[in-house]
Design a protein around this motif. Structure first.
Motif, PDB file in Angstrom:
ATOM      1  N   GLY A 185       0.834  -1.197  -0.025  1.00 55.43           N
ATOM      2  CA  GLY A 185       0.187  -0.093  -0.025  1.00 55.43           C
ATOM      3  C   GLY A 185       0.708   1.264  -0.019  1.00 55.43           C
ATOM      4  N   ALA A 186       2.010   1.158   0.051  1.00 58.27           N
ATOM      5  CA  ALA A 186       2.917   2.511   0.093  1.00 58.27           C
ATOM      6  C   ALA A 186       3.063   3.241  -1.173  1.00 58.27           C
ATOM      7  CB  ALA A 186       4.405   2.087   0.494  1.00 58.27           C
ATOM      8  N   SER A 187       2.980   4.566  -1.434  1.00 59.10           N
ATOM      9  CA  SER A 187       3.107   5.085  -2.406  1.00 59.10           C
ATOM     10  C   SER A 187       4.345   4.982  -3.212  1.00 59.10           C
ATOM     11  CB  SER A 187       2.727   6.563  -2.029  1.00 59.10           C
ATOM     12  OG  SER A 187       2.699   7.448  -3.681  1.00 59.10           O
ATOM     13  N   VAL A 188       4.487   4.487  -4.529  1.00 56.07           N
ATOM     14  CA  VAL A 188       5.341   4.335  -5.419  1.00 56.07           C
ATOM     15  C   VAL A 188       5.556   5.621  -6.323  1.00 56.07           C
ATOM     16  CG1 VAL A 188       6.624   3.105  -7.180  1.00 56.07           C
ATOM     17  CG2 VAL A 188       5.421   1.885  -5.001  1.00 56.07           C
ATOM     18  N   ALA A 189       4.696   6.091  -6.945  1.00 53.76           N
ATOM     19  CA  ALA A 189       4.489   7.089  -7.918  1.00 53.76           C
ATOM     20  C   ALA A 189       3.270   7.624  -8.225  1.00 53.76           C
ATOM     21  CB  ALA A 189       5.048   6.727  -9.371  1.00 53.76           C
ATOM     22  N   ALA A 190       2.979   8.893  -8.518  1.00 51.69           N
ATOM     23  CA  ALA A 190       1.764   9.459  -8.907  1.00 51.69           C
ATOM     24  C   ALA A 190       1.687  10.242 -10.379  1.00 51.69           C
ATOM     25  CB  ALA A 190       1.165  10.432  -7.974  1.00 51.69           C
ATOM     26  N   PHE A 191       1.020  10.064 -11.258  1.00 54.17           N
ATOM     27  CA  PHE A 191       1.108  10.526 -12.658  1.00 54.17           C
ATOM     28  C   PHE A 191       0.634  11.914 -12.634  1.00 54.17           C
ATOM     29  CE2 PHE A 191       0.246   5.978 -13.287  1.00 54.17           C
ATOM     30  CZ  PHE A 191       1.410   5.476 -13.673  1.00 54.17           C
ATOM     31  N   ASP A 192       1.522  12.580 -13.569  1.00 56.50           N
ATOM     32  CA  ASP A 192       1.229  14.123 -13.818  1.00 56.50           C
ATOM     33  C   ASP A 192       0.007  14.255 -14.596  1.00 56.50           C
ATOM     34  OD1 ASP A 192       3.430  15.040 -12.381  1.00 56.50           O
ATOM     35  OD2 ASP A 192       4.568  15.196 -14.130  1.00 56.50           O
ATOM     36  N   GLU A 193      -0.490  13.137 -15.408  1.00 60.66           N
ATOM     37  CA  GLU A 193      -1.518  13.258 -16.293  1.00 60.66           C
ATOM     38  C   GLU A 193      -2.763  12.686 -15.415  1.00 60.66           C
ATOM     39  OE1 GLU A 193      -3.382  14.260 -19.389  1.00 60.66           O
ATOM     40  OE2 GLU A 193      -1.258  13.725 -19.792  1.00 60.66           O
ATOM     41  N   PRO A 194      -3.921  13.804 -15.329  1.00 59.60           N
ATOM     42  CA  PRO A 194      -4.861  13.436 -14.285  1.00 59.60           C
ATOM     43  C   PRO A 194      -5.996  12.481 -14.959  1.00 59.60           C
ATOM     44  CG  PRO A 194      -4.986  15.641 -15.627  1.00 59.60           C
ATOM     45  CD  PRO A 194      -3.614  15.089 -16.096  1.00 59.60           C
ATOM     46  N   CYS A 195      -6.773  12.278 -14.142  1.00 52.86           N
ATOM     47  CA  CYS A 195      -8.076  11.346 -14.627  1.00 52.86           C
ATOM     48  C   CYS A 195      -9.217  11.768 -13.696  1.00 52.86           C
ATOM     49  CB  CYS A 195      -7.683   9.702 -14.386  1.00 52.86           C
ATOM     50  SG  CYS A 195      -8.823   9.011 -15.153  1.00 52.86           S
ATOM     51  N   ALA A 196      -9.692  12.751 -14.232  1.00 53.14           N
ATOM     52  CA  ALA A 196     -10.894  13.265 -13.429  1.00 53.14           C
ATOM     53  C   ALA A 196     -12.044  12.423 -13.370  1.00 53.14           C
ATOM     54  CB  ALA A 196     -11.396  14.627 -14.286  1.00 53.14           C
ATOM     55  N   SER A 197     -12.617  12.239 -12.118  1.00 53.05           N
ATOM     56  CA  SER A 197     -13.830  11.456 -11.855  1.00 53.05           C
ATOM     57  C   SER A 197     -13.612   9.819 -12.369  1.00 53.05           C
ATOM     58  CB  SER A 197     -15.177  11.718 -12.618  1.00 53.05           C
ATOM     59  OG  SER A 197     -15.394  12.936 -12.038  1.00 53.05           O
ATOM     60  N   ARG A 223     -13.710   6.198 -13.461  1.00 49.09           N
ATOM     61  CA  ARG A 223     -14.838   5.312 -13.229  1.00 49.09           C
ATOM     62  C   ARG A 223     -14.482   4.335 -14.490  1.00 49.09           C
ATOM     63  NH1 ARG A 223     -21.014   6.447 -13.782  1.00 49.09           N
ATOM     64  NH2 ARG A 223     -21.964   4.242 -13.259  1.00 49.09           N
ATOM     65  N   GLY A 224     -14.606   3.054 -14.165  1.00 47.22           N
ATOM     66  CA  GLY A 224     -14.247   1.933 -15.079  1.00 47.22           C
ATOM     67  C   GLY A 224     -12.841   1.803 -15.491  1.00 47.22           C
ATOM     68  N   GLU A 225     -12.517   0.401 -15.603  1.00 52.41           N
ATOM     69  CA  GLU A 225     -11.298  -0.050 -15.714  1.00 52.41           C
ATOM     70  C   GLU A 225     -10.974  -1.233 -16.809  1.00 52.41           C
ATOM     71  OE1 GLU A 225     -12.475  -1.139 -12.428  1.00 52.41           O
ATOM     72  OE2 GLU A 225     -12.869   0.863 -12.255  1.00 52.41           O
ATOM     73  N   ALA A 226     -10.030  -1.507 -17.328  1.00 58.02           N
ATOM     74  CA  ALA A 226      -9.969  -2.811 -18.078  1.00 58.02           C
ATOM     75  C   ALA A 226      -8.443  -2.956 -18.423  1.00 58.02           C
ATOM     76  CB  ALA A 226     -10.485  -2.591 -19.452  1.00 58.02           C
ATOM     77  N   VAL A 227      -8.125  -4.298 -18.035  1.00 54.93           N
ATOM     78  CA  VAL A 227      -6.869  -4.700 -18.181  1.00 54.93           C
ATOM     79  C   VAL A 227      -6.583  -5.273 -19.735  1.00 54.93           C
ATOM     80  CG1 VAL A 227      -4.957  -6.234 -17.247  1.00 54.93           C
ATOM     81  CG2 VAL A 227      -6.583  -5.180 -15.700  1.00 54.93           C
ATOM     82  N   THR A 228      -5.593  -4.816 -20.381  1.00 57.15           N
ATOM     83  CA  THR A 228      -5.081  -5.213 -21.611  1.00 57.15           C
ATOM     84  C   THR A 228      -3.707  -5.462 -21.712  1.00 57.15           C
ATOM     85  OG1 THR A 228      -4.613  -2.983 -22.727  1.00 57.15           O
ATOM     86  CG2 THR A 228      -6.855  -3.488 -22.355  1.00 57.15           C
ATOM     87  N   ARG A 229      -3.461  -6.131 -22.808  1.00 60.63           N
ATOM     88  CA  ARG A 229      -1.720  -6.633 -23.055  1.00 60.63           C
ATOM     89  C   ARG A 229      -1.084  -5.420 -23.235  1.00 60.63           C
ATOM     90  NH1 ARG A 229      -3.821  -8.447 -28.267  1.00 60.63           N
ATOM     91  NH2 ARG A 229      -2.863  -7.454 -29.726  1.00 60.63           N
ATOM     92  N   ARG A 230      -1.699  -4.243 -23.390  1.00 64.00           N
ATOM     93  CA  ARG A 230      -0.743  -2.862 -23.532  1.00 64.00           C
ATOM     94  C   ARG A 230      -0.650  -2.168 -22.208  1.00 64.00           C
ATOM     95  NH1 ARG A 230       1.856  -2.627 -28.471  1.00 64.00           N
ATOM     96  NH2 ARG A 230       0.341  -3.508 -30.234  1.00 64.00           N
ATOM     97  N   GLY A 231      -1.519  -2.688 -21.263  1.00 61.82           N
ATOM     98  CA  GLY A 231      -1.751  -1.856 -19.985  1.00 61.82           C
ATOM     99  C   GLY A 231      -3.108  -1.811 -19.579  1.00 61.82           C
ATOM    100  N   VAL A 232      -3.243  -1.067 -18.431  1.00 63.30           N
ATOM    101  CA  VAL A 232      -4.592  -0.908 -17.624  1.00 63.30           C
ATOM    102  C   VAL A 232      -5.140   0.503 -18.002  1.00 63.30           C
ATOM    103  CG1 VAL A 232      -5.756  -0.913 -15.556  1.00 63.30           C
ATOM    104  CG2 VAL A 232      -3.707  -2.110 -15.832  1.00 63.30           C
ATOM    105  N   PHE A 264      -8.008   3.282 -17.619  1.00 65.85           N
ATOM    106  CA  PHE A 264      -8.973   3.946 -16.690  1.00 65.85           C
ATOM    107  C   PHE A 264      -9.900   4.881 -17.340  1.00 65.85           C
ATOM    108  CE2 PHE A 264      -5.416   2.314 -13.918  1.00 65.85           C
ATOM    109  CZ  PHE A 264      -6.079   1.899 -12.769  1.00 65.85           C
ATOM    110  N   GLY A 265     -11.211   4.775 -17.289  1.00 64.46           N
ATOM    111  CA  GLY A 265     -12.023   5.756 -17.862  1.00 64.46           C
ATOM    112  C   GLY A 265     -12.137   7.009 -17.053  1.00 64.46           C
ATOM    113  N   CYS A 266     -12.137   8.041 -17.640  1.00 64.14           N
ATOM    114  CA  CYS A 266     -11.679   9.426 -17.204  1.00 64.14           C
ATOM    115  C   CYS A 266     -13.118  10.413 -17.820  1.00 64.14           C
ATOM    116  CB  CYS A 266     -10.523  10.316 -17.253  1.00 64.14           C
ATOM    117  SG  CYS A 266      -9.003   8.974 -17.068  1.00 64.14           S
ATOM    118  N   ALA A 267     -13.297  11.302 -16.957  1.00 60.08           N
ATOM    119  CA  ALA A 267     -14.279  12.230 -17.434  1.00 60.08           C
ATOM    120  C   ALA A 267     -14.016  12.810 -18.991  1.00 60.08           C
ATOM    121  CB  ALA A 267     -14.479  13.565 -16.490  1.00 60.08           C
ATOM    122  N   ASP A 268     -12.759  12.886 -19.425  1.00 62.79           N
ATOM    123  CA  ASP A 268     -12.505  13.517 -20.760  1.00 62.79           C
ATOM    124  C   ASP A 268     -11.628  12.355 -21.588  1.00 62.79           C
ATOM    125  OD1 ASP A 268     -10.040  13.235 -19.251  1.00 62.79           O
ATOM    126  OD2 ASP A 268      -9.109  15.143 -19.618  1.00 62.79           O
TER     127      ASP A 268
END
Length: 417
Positions: free
Chosen positions: A227-239, A241-250, A252-256
């Motif tokens: 649970g310890a923080s490793v990194a936070a991305f500068d690119e935001p993901c407002a609100s 909601r929704g996720e999917a795991v693919t072979r290219r990465g994970v 996350f659904g964002c407002a924009d």
């Protein structure tokens, strides 16, 4: 030769050709693998020196994917597992001490099904799963069995890798469970993430990806398994909601749009995939559906359209479909499959956005129907007709098989992936 056997042979050949194309759906730490000789065989107990490659205690290895459908009746709580190879239906008593009651939701991580009821979320081992080693794939089958409660009634999302199962709830902190214990048939004590703002949690690349749930924090964070923080991305993901795991990465659904989180040699990065236009909250993609291993995702865009997200090309395509209940796509040049409110299943060419085929399936009870997709078939649950339909989407939406199940399959997920 029966039509069912013909289908199984064709299905096995397709799976065999496609095995090397299937992307990483499970993160594995095994190395030095060699391709096995194929063919279905019972798992023998390993000798004292070393276990055979691919050996899993209590499981049988097969040369083809062992797909099963977990079905649940929202009204009665009846749960059954339909084996798509044998066509047998196995009833599952999820709560031995008392009736389950209504099932309000159903999720899967590829092997386990997670049934959300009025009192808790219960795990069911469907007994089928896939292990992808990159250059080859192992398919397994084992007995079907209930496991036990893994969260409260508000559990909304469940994601797993080989060692951790994360259950995210609309109420309370996410819970982390020892995956190996679940595979052994027991529910271990869950461990909570202490962060009150933590939303959906996705185990990925031996870390945890945590989407913040609070309006003040609109980022996706990388954390260690404790649970310890490793990194936070500068690119935001407002609100988020929704996720999917693919072979290219994970994803996350964002407002924009969407945020794609990927990892390369221990370094995590995030890439925003914007819609490219203003999108109202009601048109957002929040429930991603796709074939395991594919990088093409489908999600409803309001009431009368579907979003298609190409993770590889980083593009969104909006296809007007009319009133839609469910959508999915096999990707890799396959069609978009859309189940309409009229009970008809339609296929759309994603490049041209034109409908290419239509098949009348359901007459009533379509509100909870879903479209599950694998390498060559699609499955649609018909609660009103107490049936499940198997569709050959490569043959003009031909009805390949119909499975009467004896109860209303309100909810459905496919496992073995």
């Amino acid at each position: 030769m029966t039509s069912r056997n013909t289908h199984q042979i064709r299905h096995a050949k397709v799976l065999s050709r496609a095995a090397v194309l299937v992307g990483v759906g499970l993160l594995v730490g095994l190395t030095g693998c060699q391709s096995d000789s194929g063919g279905q065989r019972p798992a023998a107990k390993p000798g004292p020196s070393s276990a055979p490659h691919g050996y899993v205690e209590g499981a049988e290895e097969s040369s083809e994917q062992q797909s099963r459908l977990v079905l649940a009746d929202a009204g009665t709580g009846t749960v059954g597992v339909l084996d798509l190879i044998t066509e047998d239906i196995t009833p599952v008593n999820v709560t031995p001490s008392k009736p389950t009651g209504g099932v309000r939701g159903l999720r899967t991580d590829g092997r386990f099904a997670y049934l959300r009821t009025d009192d808790a979320t219960y795990a069911v081992d469907s007994g089928t799963w896939t292990v992808d080693h990159g250059d080859h794939v192992h398919y397994y089958r084992a007995p079907i069995r209930p496991v036990g409660p893994v969260g409260g009634p508000g559990a909304a999302q469940v994601h797993s890798d080989r060692t951790v199962t994360a259950v995210s709830s609309v109420e309370g902190a996410p819970q982390l469970f020892d995956r190996k214990k679940l595979e052994e048939g027991t529910v271990p004590r869950g461990r909570s993430l202490s962060d009150a703002d933590a939303g959906a949690v996705v185990p990925y690349a031996e870390h945890l990806l945590v989407a913040s749930a609070g309006a003040e924090r609109d980022t996706v964070e990388v954390r260690s398994r404790d649970g310890a923080s490793v990194a936070a991305f500068d690119e935001p993901c407002a609100s988020a909601r929704g996720e999917a795991v693919t072979r290219r990465g994970v994803v996350f659904g964002c407002a924009d749009g969407a945020l794609l989180v990927s990892e390369d040699k221990g370094t995590f990065s995030a890439t925003k995939i914007p819609y490219g236009r203003a999108v109202d909250a009601g048109e957002r993609a929040v429930d991603f559906r796709h074939r395991a291993g594919s990088t093409t995702l489908a999600a409803k865009a309001g009431d009368d359209a579907v979003w298609v997200l190409d993770v590889t090309d980083r593009t969104w395509t909006r296809i007007g479909t009319g009133p839609v209940v469910a959508a999915n796509t096999p990707g890799e040049g396959g069609p978009l499959l859309v189940l309409g409110e009229d009970g008809a299943l339609s296929a759309y060419d994603i490049a041209t956005r034109k409908r290419t085929a239509r098949a009348d399936l359901l007459t009533k009870g379509t509100a909870s129907a879903v479209v599950e997709v694998d390498i060559s078939r699609a499955y649609v649950n018909d609660a009103g007709g107490r049936k499940v339909y198997e569709i050959d989407y490569n043959d003009g939406l031909r009805l390949a098989r119909t499975f009467p199940v004896g109860f209303a399959p309100t909810h459905m997920v496919e496992t073995g992936r």
